[in-house]
Design a protein around this motif. Sequence first.
Motif, mmCIF file in Angstrom:
data_model
loop_
_atom_site.group_PDB
_atom_site.id
_atom_site.type_symbol
_atom_site.label_atom_id
_atom_site.label_comp_id
_atom_site.label_asym_id
_atom_site.label_seq_id
_atom_site.Cartn_x
_atom_site.Cartn_y
_atom_site.Cartn_z
ATOM 1 N N ARG A 146 0.849 -1.212 0.000
ATOM 2 C CA ARG A 146 0.000 0.000 0.000
ATOM 3 C C ARG A 146 0.879 1.255 0.000
ATOM 4 O O ARG A 146 0.743 2.143 0.832
ATOM 5 C CB ARG A 146 -0.962 -0.005 1.193
ATOM 6 C CG ARG A 146 -2.073 -1.011 1.042
ATOM 7 C CD ARG A 146 -3.138 -0.908 2.121
ATOM 8 N NE ARG A 146 -2.670 -0.936 3.478
ATOM 9 C CZ ARG A 146 -2.323 -2.034 4.150
ATOM 10 N NH1 ARG A 146 -2.394 -3.199 3.590
ATOM 11 N NH2 ARG A 146 -1.928 -1.961 5.401
ATOM 12 N N VAL A 147 1.769 1.309 -0.956
ATOM 13 C CA VAL A 147 2.817 2.334 -1.010
ATOM 14 C C VAL A 147 2.279 3.765 -0.882
ATOM 15 O O VAL A 147 2.950 4.625 -0.302
ATOM 16 C CB VAL A 147 3.695 2.153 -2.274
ATOM 17 C CG1 VAL A 147 2.931 2.522 -3.534
ATOM 18 C CG2 VAL A 147 4.978 2.941 -2.162
ATOM 19 N N ASN A 148 1.099 4.037 -1.365
ATOM 20 C CA ASN A 148 0.555 5.396 -1.277
ATOM 21 C C ASN A 148 0.037 5.758 0.114
ATOM 22 O O ASN A 148 -0.302 6.917 0.360
ATOM 23 C CB ASN A 148 -0.555 5.594 -2.310
ATOM 24 C CG ASN A 148 -0.023 5.519 -3.719
ATOM 25 O OD1 ASN A 148 1.098 5.922 -3.993
ATOM 26 N ND2 ASN A 148 -0.819 4.978 -4.626
ATOM 27 N N HIS A 149 -0.052 4.788 0.997
ATOM 28 C CA HIS A 149 -0.549 5.029 2.356
ATOM 29 C C HIS A 149 0.420 4.501 3.405
ATOM 30 O O HIS A 149 0.029 4.262 4.535
ATOM 31 C CB HIS A 149 -1.915 4.349 2.546
ATOM 32 C CG HIS A 149 -2.930 4.813 1.567
ATOM 33 N ND1 HIS A 149 -3.561 6.028 1.681
ATOM 34 C CD2 HIS A 149 -3.403 4.240 0.438
ATOM 35 C CE1 HIS A 149 -4.389 6.180 0.666
ATOM 36 N NE2 HIS A 149 -4.310 5.109 -0.101
ATOM 37 N N ASN A 150 1.659 4.329 3.024
ATOM 38 C CA ASN A 150 2.601 3.643 3.883
ATOM 39 C C ASN A 150 3.720 4.593 4.305
ATOM 40 O O ASN A 150 4.510 5.022 3.472
ATOM 41 C CB ASN A 150 3.168 2.424 3.133
ATOM 42 C CG ASN A 150 3.911 1.472 4.027
ATOM 43 O OD1 ASN A 150 4.479 1.868 5.031
ATOM 44 N ND2 ASN A 150 3.934 0.217 3.657
ATOM 45 N N LEU A 151 3.775 4.898 5.586
ATOM 46 C CA LEU A 151 4.834 5.741 6.142
ATOM 47 C C LEU A 151 5.717 4.914 7.073
ATOM 48 O O LEU A 151 6.249 5.413 8.056
ATOM 49 C CB LEU A 151 4.215 6.932 6.884
ATOM 50 C CG LEU A 151 3.336 7.832 6.026
ATOM 51 C CD1 LEU A 151 2.588 8.846 6.870
ATOM 52 C CD2 LEU A 151 4.158 8.521 4.950
ATOM 53 N N THR A 152 5.850 3.661 6.734
ATOM 54 C CA THR A 152 6.563 2.703 7.569
ATOM 55 C C THR A 152 8.048 3.050 7.665
ATOM 56 O O THR A 152 8.711 3.254 6.650
ATOM 57 C CB THR A 152 6.375 1.288 6.991
ATOM 58 O OG1 THR A 152 4.977 0.994 7.009
ATOM 59 C CG2 THR A 152 7.120 0.254 7.784
ATOM 60 N N PRO A 153 8.579 3.069 8.883
ATOM 61 C CA PRO A 153 9.996 3.392 9.064
ATOM 62 C C PRO A 153 10.901 2.178 8.807
ATOM 63 O O PRO A 153 10.434 1.049 8.682
ATOM 64 C CB PRO A 153 10.067 3.815 10.533
ATOM 65 C CG PRO A 153 8.974 3.035 11.183
ATOM 66 C CD PRO A 153 7.883 2.931 10.159
#
Length: 152
Positions: free
Chosen positions: A95-102
């Motif tokens: 979900r690259v457009n909603h992913n702020l994963t560190p």
Amino acid sequence: MPMPWTYRHASKEWRAFLDDVKERMSLESDNMAYTAVDAVFQVFRRRLNAREGLEFASVLPSVLRAIFVQKWDVTQPRAAFDDRETLISEVKNVRVNHNLTPDNAIEATAWAVRRCTNGKDFERVLAKLPVEARAFWHVDVADTAELEQRII
């Protein structure tokens, strides 16, 4: 037979887990934390067969168990375990457009999972999995007491 503890206290377990993940990943919202954890689970389960995955899920608290198996297509070919950088990149592309994963998403998820599971059961299941699967959930800590199950 009494209702399993994890069903009766699912919300309490989930809240504690989510708070651990948010803090460990320095995320601001429950949605961000959920997205990161879901991505970590998807990346991990792609590398398991159905039997291994279900056995792994069986030691997770009920909400995490549900997230782990949600929309899992067990007919897809099993992926190979890659180096950590590649795995993190794969996590970030869910979900690259909603992913702020560190960058610490796998380690932070592993840390939080260990704090919400029975350590003996978790280790028993990991021992049955490939060595790379065990390495995926490895956490380095100065004091192992910080990984003890918080909610019993």
